[in-house]
Design a protein around this motif. Structure first.
Motif, mmCIF file in Angstrom:
data_model
loop_
_atom_site.group_PDB
_atom_site.id
_atom_site.type_symbol
_atom_site.label_atom_id
_atom_site.label_comp_id
_atom_site.label_asym_id
_atom_site.label_seq_id
_atom_site.Cartn_x
_atom_site.Cartn_y
_atom_site.Cartn_z
ATOM 1 N N GLU A 78 0.814 -1.221 0.000
ATOM 2 C CA GLU A 78 0.000 0.000 0.000
ATOM 3 C C GLU A 78 0.848 1.271 0.000
ATOM 4 N N VAL A 79 2.075 1.174 0.515
ATOM 5 C CA VAL A 79 2.911 2.365 0.639
ATOM 6 C C VAL A 79 3.474 2.834 -0.703
ATOM 7 N N LEU A 80 3.551 1.962 -1.685
ATOM 8 C CA LEU A 80 4.282 2.285 -2.919
ATOM 9 C C LEU A 80 3.773 3.541 -3.637
ATOM 10 N N PRO A 81 2.458 3.730 -3.790
ATOM 11 C CA PRO A 81 2.018 4.977 -4.445
ATOM 12 C C PRO A 81 2.414 6.238 -3.674
ATOM 13 N N HIS A 82 2.707 6.088 -2.372
ATOM 14 C CA HIS A 82 3.092 7.244 -1.548
ATOM 15 C C HIS A 82 4.583 7.583 -1.677
ATOM 16 N N VAL A 83 5.384 6.658 -2.196
ATOM 17 C CA VAL A 83 6.836 6.890 -2.254
ATOM 18 C C VAL A 83 7.391 6.776 -3.671
ATOM 19 N N THR A 84 6.501 6.682 -4.660
ATOM 20 C CA THR A 84 6.913 6.717 -6.064
ATOM 21 C C THR A 84 6.102 7.817 -6.742
ATOM 22 N N SER A 85 6.514 8.191 -7.937
ATOM 23 C CA SER A 85 5.821 9.281 -8.628
ATOM 24 C C SER A 85 5.107 8.761 -9.866
ATOM 25 N N THR A 86 4.246 9.592 -10.410
ATOM 26 C CA THR A 86 3.598 9.331 -11.691
ATOM 27 C C THR A 86 3.902 10.513 -12.608
ATOM 28 N N VAL A 87 3.578 10.373 -13.877
ATOM 29 C CA VAL A 87 3.747 11.487 -14.810
ATOM 30 C C VAL A 87 2.951 12.687 -14.308
ATOM 31 N N ASP A 88 1.818 12.389 -13.687
ATOM 32 C CA ASP A 88 0.927 13.456 -13.239
ATOM 33 C C ASP A 88 1.500 14.261 -12.070
ATOM 34 N N ASN A 89 2.061 13.553 -11.055
ATOM 35 C CA ASN A 89 2.453 14.297 -9.843
ATOM 36 C C ASN A 89 3.942 14.619 -9.746
ATOM 37 N N CYS A 90 4.726 14.249 -10.748
ATOM 38 C CA CYS A 90 6.158 14.573 -10.732
ATOM 39 C C CYS A 90 6.362 16.076 -10.987
ATOM 40 N N LEU A 91 7.240 16.677 -10.214
ATOM 41 C CA LEU A 91 7.517 18.111 -10.369
ATOM 42 C C LEU A 91 8.585 18.397 -11.418
ATOM 43 N N GLY A 92 9.232 17.336 -11.932
ATOM 44 C CA GLY A 92 10.265 17.540 -12.941
ATOM 45 C C GLY A 92 11.428 18.368 -12.430
ATOM 46 N N THR B 42 -7.354 29.533 -7.149
ATOM 47 C CA THR B 42 -7.214 30.744 -6.332
ATOM 48 C C THR B 42 -5.871 30.800 -5.606
ATOM 49 N N ALA B 43 -5.164 29.636 -5.529
ATOM 50 C CA ALA B 43 -3.903 29.600 -4.774
ATOM 51 C C ALA B 43 -2.694 29.327 -5.663
ATOM 52 N N ILE B 44 -2.857 29.481 -6.973
ATOM 53 C CA ILE B 44 -1.734 29.236 -7.891
ATOM 54 C C ILE B 44 -0.559 30.140 -7.534
ATOM 55 N N GLY B 45 0.634 29.556 -7.506
ATOM 56 C CA GLY B 45 1.851 30.299 -7.218
ATOM 57 C C GLY B 45 2.291 30.234 -5.771
ATOM 58 N N ARG B 46 1.438 29.717 -4.889
ATOM 59 C CA ARG B 46 1.796 29.666 -3.466
ATOM 60 C C ARG B 46 2.671 28.468 -3.127
ATOM 61 N N ASN B 47 2.514 27.375 -3.880
ATOM 62 C CA ASN B 47 3.239 26.148 -3.539
ATOM 63 C C ASN B 47 3.408 25.302 -4.797
ATOM 64 N N GLN B 48 4.627 24.786 -5.015
ATOM 65 C CA GLN B 48 4.900 24.005 -6.233
ATOM 66 C C GLN B 48 4.016 22.765 -6.331
ATOM 67 N N ASP B 49 3.875 22.050 -5.224
ATOM 68 C CA ASP B 49 3.082 20.819 -5.249
ATOM 69 C C ASP B 49 1.608 21.126 -5.534
ATOM 70 N N LEU B 50 1.123 22.219 -4.993
ATOM 71 C CA LEU B 50 -0.266 22.596 -5.243
ATOM 72 C C LEU B 50 -0.449 23.007 -6.708
ATOM 73 N N ASP B 51 0.541 23.705 -7.264
ATOM 74 C CA ASP B 51 0.482 24.068 -8.684
ATOM 75 C C ASP B 51 0.431 22.808 -9.553
ATOM 76 N N ALA B 52 1.239 21.804 -9.161
ATOM 77 C CA ALA B 52 1.258 20.545 -9.917
ATOM 78 C C ALA B 52 -0.097 19.839 -9.812
ATOM 79 N N CYS B 53 -0.711 19.876 -8.630
ATOM 80 C CA CYS B 53 -2.045 19.282 -8.443
ATOM 81 C C CYS B 53 -3.074 19.981 -9.338
ATOM 82 N N TYR B 54 -2.976 21.294 -9.435
ATOM 83 C CA TYR B 54 -3.897 22.048 -10.277
ATOM 84 C C TYR B 54 -3.770 21.622 -11.747
ATOM 85 N N GLU B 55 -2.528 21.511 -12.210
ATOM 86 C CA GLU B 55 -2.310 21.113 -13.607
ATOM 87 C C GLU B 55 -2.850 19.710 -13.869
#
Length: 643
Positions: A159-173, A327-340
């Motif tokens: 169960e832990v694997l999705p929490h410690v690996t990335s996907t194309v969607d959530n990777c910050l590059g 409404t919170a774009i630019g405040r946090n990189q991870d949140l920006d990635a979630c928005y995209e």
């Protein structure tokens, strides 16, 4: 003697490096054909039956060639076997200067950023994930490559694997704070610098799909591409040239947003509420589908009023979720990635509601908790064939099961490579002496209720005649497997292993260790399983492996074939069934010293005209309709083993 053939002689460096190596004419012929293809930048399709030694037949010319190469395997297990077992000794003997590396998909590598992120709020995770997270953190301190396959202490589906690996969607590059230490980035860098890269088909097509939209960069440009277990390519290509969106992806997005609210944007209470609303709508969305896991026709299913309403609620909650994050774009990189990601998910979600488009199958599949919607192209020949035609590389496709009665048209048509050269190489095994094919007389039809009793009776007779050897019983459906497993457990004290009780690797290891066990399996045990010697002396197949008639993807392909004026049975249904039966039958004789019995419990192989195509594609085993004769052959094998 050619430059290639000298490497397959009894006194060659190859023979000295590989204990037990002996020259095989078919292996040398295949190697020479591949060498010719590499020089001409052509395309070659090779069926090399069990025992040919196809792995070394393609590795030697690849190692001796001047350019770079990519080798793609059917599964990660075969990929690792090739890289860790087959390639090292061969490279040292033939081309020690060559640089070889292994490249897997993104989800196989530890994501340091996500490990740090989830460790910081471990209290929000389940107890199971918290315990597993501790193991991951310990392992992360000693791993060199970050490959999660090294987490041997955790199950494959931890169960832990999705929490410690990335996907194309959530990777910050490149925006990731630990980009320079990223294990995936390092693996890609090694791949770009290597002479030979070992990948798998899923990774290849994932990258090819990205190249199609201008972003593919996982796999370096190679001078030669080799596909082992190539019979899997058409189906895998269809997956990657399609679109899919699942409730699990959306659920994970919402959970990540809740974590960000707790840790990074604590004043944005509306984000937590929007995530909860999305999670609720996804749970309601799952409830409108049947409770039991299944596949179904999405184009038809979506017409129901309750489905329309549940889909509307998901749409509404997704769009609200997006608007809150905006409404919170630019405040946090991870949140920006979630928005995209959310914007992309909404686009895919809307696209998969529009099922009036032709040329695709629209279908859904469910698990106990989740739903995935799919849009799968009915043909990949134009796209894949066009990709091959534009390439300057050599393309080699090989498997033990590609041809139907030595005819490759089905395979080359599906992939759009009809100009490829073809080669069919027989096995060196003496099948007529080593094994027997039995189609027992007086069997019920596969669909009849009496078939369960007949299958159980044959299996128990086989176990009685095969006390010192192992038995595979291969099924085309999980339902029949479970029915036989339940009944068989009551009448035998033989060690019994049933697919799904533990992971495949462990199940197979326990089966081999037992020596005289019975294993009941479905699709994943029909291929890619190598059990030699007395541990497997009988393979029972419940019926011809035609696709399920209610499979929505198969239904769509049949309809598309009809619209093109072709015969759906001969073009769509029959060829994959023949290939699948060849794969299942191929589990039996894996070595020159193997002996065994193949029992096919389906009268259609002898009563229907198309049965000749099935029989003609199987190994030339001695044939009988008399079950007693097959049982006597088994007793002979067991007597020899005892002696």
């Amino acid at each position: 003697m050619t430059a290639i053939s000298k490497h397959f002689q009894p006194d060659s460096a190859l023979a000295q490096a590989l204990p037990g190596f002996s020259p095989r004419p078919a292996q040398t012929e295949m190697a020479e054909a591949i060498a010719t293809t590499l020089k001409s930048k052509g395309q070659l399709v090779v069926e090399a039956e069990t025992g040919t030694g196809k792995t070394y037949a393609y590795l030697v010319p690849i190692l001796l060639s001047k350019g770079s190469a990519m080798i793609s395997t059917g599964t990660k297990a075969l990929q690792e076997q090739l890289f860790h077992r087959d390639l090292p000794a061969l490279r040292d003997a033939v081309a020690p200067h060559k640089q070889v590396t292994l490249l897997k998909g993104r989800s196989n590598y530890l994501c340091i950023h996500r490990l740090q992120q989830n460790s910081a709020h471990a209290a929000e995770l389940s107890k199971t994930v918290q315990k597993q997270l501790v193991e991951v953190k310990r392992w992360s301190l000693r791993t060199e490559d970050g490959d999660v396959a090294g987490l041997a202490q955790l199950p494959e589906d931890a169960e832990v694997l999705p929490h410690v690996t990335s996907t194309v969607d959530n990777c910050l590059g490149r925006d990731c704070p630990v980009y320079e230490d990223c294990y995936l980035v390092k693996a890609r860098k090694r791949a770009l610098e290597a002479d030979i890269v070992v990948v798998n088909h899923h990774l290849f097509f994932a990258d090819m799909a990205l190249k199609d939209v201008g972003f593919g960069e996982l796999i370096p440009t190679a001078d030669a591409l080799v596909f082992d277990e190539a019979h899997q390519l058409p189906d895998i290509a269809s997956q990657y040239f399609g679109e899919a969106i699942g409730s699990r992806q959306l659920q994970e997005l919402a959970q990540e947003a809740k974590v960000l609210y707790l840790t990074e944007v604590k004043d944005l209470r509306q984000l937590d509420k929007a995530a909860d609303k999305l999670l609720t709508s996804l749970r309601d969305w799952r409830l409108v589908f049947p409770a039991d896991p299944q596949r179904g026709n999405w184009r038809q299913f979506q017409q129901q009023d309750n489905v329309i309403e549940a889909a509307r609620m998901v749409t509404e909650s997704l769009e609200f979720f997006r608007d809150v994050m905006k409404t919170a774009i630019g405040r946090n990189q991870d949140l920006d990635a979630c928005y995209e990601r959310c914007v992309e998910f909404i686009h895919t979600w809307h696209w998969l509601q529009q099922t009036e488009r032709t040329g695709y199958s629209f279908w859904y599949e469910t698990t106990p908790r989740h739903v995935v919607l799919h849009q799968t192209p009915l043909q990949v020949a134009d796209k894949f064939g066009g990709f091959v035609a534009k390439s300057d590389a050599s393309w080699i496709f090989t498997s033990a099961t590609l041809a139907i009665n030595e005819d490759f048209k089905h395979f080359t048509r599906l992939l759009g490579i009809q100009q490829a050269q073809t080669l069919c190489l027989p096995s060196p095994f003496a099948f007529a002496e080593q094994g027997m094919l039995c189609v027992p007389r007086f069997l019920p039809q596969p669909h009849q209720r009496e078939m369960l009793d007949a299958l159980l009776d044959i299996t128990t007779q086989v176990l009685d005649a095969n006390p010192n050897g192992g038995t595979f019983v291969l099924f085309t459906s999980h339902r029949m497997l479970q029915l036989v497993a339940e009944r068989l457990a009551q009448v035998t004290d033989r060690p019994m292993f049933v697919q799904g009780t533990v992971n495949k690797r462990e199940l197979l290891a326990d089966f081999i260790a037992a020596g005289n066990a019975v294993l009941l399996g479905t699709a994943s045990f029909w291929e890619g399983v190598d059990v030699r010697g007395q541990a497997l002396t009988c393979v029972i197949i419940d019926k011809l492996p035609f696709g399920a008639p209610d499979d929505p993807l198969l239904q769509a392909r049949i309809e598309d074939c009809r619209l093109r004026g072709a015969d759906p049975f001969s073009q769509v249904q029959l060829p994959p069934a023949i290939i699948a039966l060849k794969q299942g039958a191929g589990r039996l004789i894996r070595d020159r010293s193997d002996r065994g019995v193949l029992i096919v419990c389906d009268q259609r192989i002898v009563t229907r005209p198309y049965g000749k195509l099935f029989v003609g594609s199987l190994p030339p085993l001695k044939r009988t309709r008399d079950l007693q004769q097959a049982l006597d052959f088994l007793r002979t094998i067991n007597g020899e083993a005892t002696a």
